[in-house]
Design an enzyme around this catalytic site. Structure first.
Site, PDB file in Angstrom:
ATOM      1  N   CYS A  83      16.774 -57.207 -40.490  1.00  0.00           N
ATOM      2  CA  CYS A  83      16.912 -58.664 -40.563  1.00  0.00           C
ATOM      3  C   CYS A  83      16.865 -59.022 -42.050  1.00  0.00           C
ATOM      4  CB  CYS A  83      15.854 -59.378 -39.710  1.00  0.00           C
ATOM      5  SG  CYS A  83      14.153 -59.159 -40.238  1.00  0.00           S
TER       6      CYS A  83
HETATM    7  C1  RB5 Z   1      17.063 -65.266 -40.742  1.00  0.00           C
HETATM    8  O1  RB5 Z   1      17.475 -66.233 -41.625  1.00  0.00           O
HETATM    9  C2  RB5 Z   1      15.769 -64.630 -41.219  1.00  0.00           C
HETATM   10  O2  RB5 Z   1      14.722 -65.491 -41.009  1.00  0.00           O
HETATM   11  C3  RB5 Z   1      15.539 -63.310 -40.492  1.00  0.00           C
HETATM   12  O3  RB5 Z   1      16.637 -62.476 -40.704  1.00  0.00           O
HETATM   13  C4  RB5 Z   1      14.373 -62.464 -40.944  1.00  0.00           C
HETATM   14  O4  RB5 Z   1      14.292 -62.390 -42.323  1.00  0.00           O
HETATM   15  C5  RB5 Z   1      13.089 -62.704 -40.353  1.00  0.00           C
HETATM   16  O5  RB5 Z   1      12.123 -61.987 -40.664  1.00  0.00           O
END
Ligand code: RB5
Length: 170
Positions: A83
């Site tokens: 993420c």
């Molecule tokens: C998405 O914008 C972001 O919040 C997600 O990818 C991640 O970093 C969460 O931990």
């Protein structure tokens, strides 16, 4: 079926599973997922990609669930979740039984996380590290083996007990 045949079949099945890596990412990790999938395939593994399949906004818990379930069901050997920071993905994945997920942005942690802690999902933050480092980290993670030592097994069983307590209270 004899015990020997059963053992042989189990070994063959385990060897086949060991070549399957499950990968998932939200929109924040979409591009790095594409790069890493190619790299992992070139390294000889089969990649099970659970999405996301575009960089449209999506929810990291969904991909954490999809990757975690494939590790739980042994469709895949180890998982990689990406993420933006790696944090959301690891928080979500650790809610699943038998999942040991961690954000590792260095090769030492990626290797030791498997050797000592039997980490089975590597989480990466695509907005934190570059592609080349991500490849090195993935390589260290996939090449590492759990050190089957008494003290490490003991700690894992302590964690397993937390899971049992958590389920009982629910
Ligand atoms: C998405 O914008 C972001 O919040 C997600 O990818 C991640 O970093 C969460 O931990």
């Amino acid at each position: 079926m004899s015990l020997d045949t059963r053992k042989r079949l189990r070994k063959r099945r385990d060897m086949a599973i060991r070549m399957k890596i499950v990968i998932g990412a939200d929109h924040g990790g979409y591009h790095l997922k594409k790069t890493l999938s190619g790299f992992i395939r070139q390294s000889g593994y089969e990649v099970i990609d659970v999405g996301a399949f575009s960089n449209e906004p999506s929810d990291y818990p969904e991909y954490a669930r999809l990757v975690a379930e494939k590790i739980q069901s042994k469709e895949g050997w180890r998982g990689i979740l990406i993420c933006g920071s790696g944090v959301g993905a690891s928080v979500a994945a650790n809610k699943f039984r038998d999942i040991r997920a961690a954000v590792c942005h260095d090769t030492y942690s990626a290797r030791q996380g498997v050797e000592d802690d039997a980490m089975n999902i590597l989480c990466l933050g695509a907005r934190v590290i570059g592609e080349e480092l991500a490849k090195e980290i993935a390589k260290a993670y996939l090449q590492a083996e759990f050190k089957d030592l008494e003290r490490y097994r003991k700690r894992l069983s302590m964690i397993k007990e937390f899971e049992r307590q958590w389920t009982r209270k629910d």
